[in-house]
Design an enzyme around this catalytic site. Sequence first.
Site, PDB file in Angstrom:
ATOM      1  CB  SER A 356      -0.897   0.030   1.239  1.00  0.00           C
ATOM      2  OG  SER A 356      -1.718  -1.116   1.281  1.00  0.00           O
ATOM      3  CG  HIS A 472      -5.523  -1.535   4.269  1.00  0.00           C
ATOM      4  ND1 HIS A 472      -6.208  -2.455   3.517  1.00  0.00           N
ATOM      5  CD2 HIS A 472      -4.901  -0.730   3.379  1.00  0.00           C
ATOM      6  CE1 HIS A 472      -5.997  -2.227   2.225  1.00  0.00           C
ATOM      7  NE2 HIS A 472      -5.208  -1.171   2.114  1.00  0.00           N
TER       8      HIS A 472
END
Lengths: 540, 540
Positions: A356, A472
């Site tokens: 990410s 997340h």
Amino acid sequence: MSKKALSILMRARMRPNSNSNHSVSPLSLTNAVKQMQRHRNSREGQSAGGASREENSASIGSGSSEREFMHVRASMDSAVSMNKTEFLDDALNNFSEGYFSFSHENRRKLLLLLAREYDLNRSQVRELIKQYLALELPADKAQVSEEEGLFASFYRIERNLRHALKPVYEVLFERLNTHPGGLRFLSILRADILCILTEENIASLRALDSYLHEKLSTWLSPATLELHQITWDDPASLLEKIVAYEAVHPISNLLDLKRRLGIGRRCFGYLHPAIPGEPLIFIEVALLKNIAHSIQDVLEDSPPIPESETTCALFYSISSTQPGLAGINLGKFLIKRVITLVKREMPHISTFATLSPIPGFMQWLLSKLACQKRLAEGEMSQTLTEGSNLTFYEKILKPEEEEALMSLPKDLAMGQTGMETMFNLLTSTSYKWIHSSELVSVLKSPLMHLCARYILQEKKRGKALDSVANFHLQNGAMVERINWMADRSENGLSQSAGIMVNYVYRLGHIEEYAHSYFSNGEIHASSDLHHYVEQSDKKQ
Amino acid sequence: MSKKALSILMRARMRPNSNSNHSVSPLSLTNAVKQMQRHRNSREGQSAGGASREENSASIGSGSSEREFMHVRASMDSAVSMNKTEFLDDALNNFSEGYFSFSHENRRKLLLLLAREYDLNRSQVRELIKQYLALELPADKAQVSEEEGLFASFYRIERNLRHALKPVYEVLFERLNTHPGGLRFLSILRADILCILTEENIASLRALDSYLHEKLSTWLSPATLELHQITWDDPASLLEKIVAYEAVHPISNLLDLKRRLGIGRRCFGYLHPAIPGEPLIFIEVALLKNIAHSIQDVLEDSPPIPESETTCALFYSISSTQPGLAGINLGKFLIKRVITLVKREMPHISTFATLSPIPGFMQWLLSKLACQKRLAEGEMSQTLTEGSNLTFYEKILKPEEEEALMSLPKDLAMGQTGMETMFNLLTSTSYKWIHSSELVSVLKSPLMHLCARYILQEKKRGKALDSVANFHLQNGAMVERINWMADRSENGLSQSAGIMVNYVYRLGHIEEYAHSYFSNGEIHASSDLHHYVEQSDKKQ
């Protein structure tokens, strides 16, 4: 299947139109005031309706544009006020088609008009409120029947008040929602509203946005979204959306797209029945042997590993396609459902991780460095007369990092302190620091430990400051690893000095982690990550 | 496909359970009062919460039933108050499963508790209302920025008030709506609420019902409903629903069901994605050469006419399956969509008609006759001293009908007037009048003309008094024909003396007729129908 259309499209890359370049004429602001005045006048039951309408029309500008505007405005009004279904569909079609043909300025005018003239009947609200306040709560020893009667009055007025507090534009939204193409149109309306709000902060428009946001959240609940695996066999009209909207790692050519849908890769999207052929959000997955350290490994991994040898599903990109759905968490259940699906089809996959971006790291770091620099200057000039500044002053570098930065040759780096030197290096044009191995090796240590600190310890209202981290973590992931030089693209360097992070979804712990993050902001992280932060904590 | 299960089912005919036979204990009423008091206490911030809770538990009755009740109540509370998704699904499942296992009395108690203890925070509403009333509308010549600021306060408090006015049970409804099986459960909850309301008219429960009704209407908009042709190839689990819910002309055996889905017949249903395998409403269609005069012709027509020779699609039955969706007009778009579908597949069909019951005719006629009889008696006893009664008195029979009824032999009919004789004949046990050809021929004329009057001229709030008439007229149909002895079943005789009506949907006029009915209550009818009414108008 031939992808000619797509191929043509790839040459002239499509991006959703941004209207933000259009300027806003001062004339329209005058109109806005007049409209608000007229609005208020009509609410208060005063005259002036007809007169101000003409005055308003006269100031709009060219005659044909005015007629066009009035035509769409009339169809919008019909779409709101019409009681029977017979011409409603026509009115809704006329309104949406007319709106699509509008310039940015006309859209702005129409949306302001909708926000101001189609909100509430405030005198009705006041009337009901007075009735409500006149009611008294029943006395303790009252008879059941009397009590029931009193409660009945409460229920009745509360219900009426609920209805009176619904803005008139609620009707338009509800009708569009059940009209073919209407939900998509509403998403475009909201994108325009958000775009106008970045230019001017108008209270009525903010109220319109907040109302539409709530409505869209209800209509786009996860129960209404269908998980679809996007493959090379999908229609080109759908695939072009993937190309157009991939926001994290742009798709460079047709071959690139084909690879992202081919062996060792998966792509899943959420589709809504009312917006066919266009995923609202999609996620790209790479099947790998291990958790990748860099995005280059994922995008350039060629030939791909045979799928039977893979053990890790890596989520390397999540993109939403509708700017008008900003603030609606569509990804919330997407990851969970994709994990379930992949696990069922490929039991050999045991690791679910992400690679990410850290979109807010550099912004946070640079403002931190700039702030400390200003504080340090203040400290020096005022020689401790204002001790209060000291409480905000913080040595964010470790002593050995400070030392290494200060001992750099002056032709490579300038600065009175390590922090200033670091600030100057990171803000130098074209990121020239990454081309010097000496600078890279000196910057690595402070950037990595400050990045760990940023992800694990910097919070806003108890949630991770970084938007992707927050996404997340609230989905139940943990922070596994940060990777040096993981994204050397310009975007990667400007967002996070090229650092990327792996979040890991540990099966069996997802709910637990999500819960502890939600309830007390606890961020689960590997010992590696903690190590970065603890070291610096000790040294301070 | 074997239909064994269905065949077994047909022997023991399934009907939706009616709970209305359960009695309501007086004990629960006492509880209700206590609950309401506790409710009020807790709202007002007084103590007594713990104490009254125990007192309340103690009065419930047997220990195990109490534990069971408390368990389901706790899961309902979790389903409302839980903030994270992790255990929400469990809570919703526990709640719905627990509720299904409840007795009528426990369901009643839980629903009352939901209605009373999960409605509004009234002190918060009052607080916001006070803030709202303190705001002043901006003066005419105010600056834009100030004005915007003032409007911003309005928008903010209106928004907060809107939220505060949402009952707490809104959360439960919203969550159930997006939970698998939840929409169906909500429909059952509402059926129970309606059932309790027929026993006792409780204000809080009425408010709960009205709120749930609104929510269900939104969720079941036509856009979310899928039109499905039901055939003999559908799963038995779906077909058993058709058997169970056919409300107009019960399905007598497996052969009957097969015929209704076979050659010359169609069956279409609306399905909702959240309630799979169970149409919410379905319509049965017969393909015929001409508009049928009687339901016997439709149900017993054997062998069916070859479809290529048919020109008329006759809607002979519409049934809804969910008592909990009462008041939600699901049929509104069903007929229109079926017409479009049939027309596309079979261009040779040019007539779209119904053969419909007249459910309210006899009830209206008998109360009319009884009322006139009472008025006539009053007139005679008081010999015109109270002239006001006269204005309500009306000779509803034509002179020749009155005469024919009065000249019947006394062994066949008794009564001082024609109307009284008619009343006595129509209310005689086992409808013995239909077995005498003399009585049938005397009754035909008054019944037919009064039936035409009932359909064309009897209204309530500008709409046809008869619910089925109102349904088709608001859908855009016209009244084509009334048919003598069209339904000789006991149901048909008791509802409408065996008369049935053909409504016709004239393509190209549907929207026009719907509009004129909607806007000024105009009922389009054939000259035949008008003839019945005009004749009697002239004679009066």
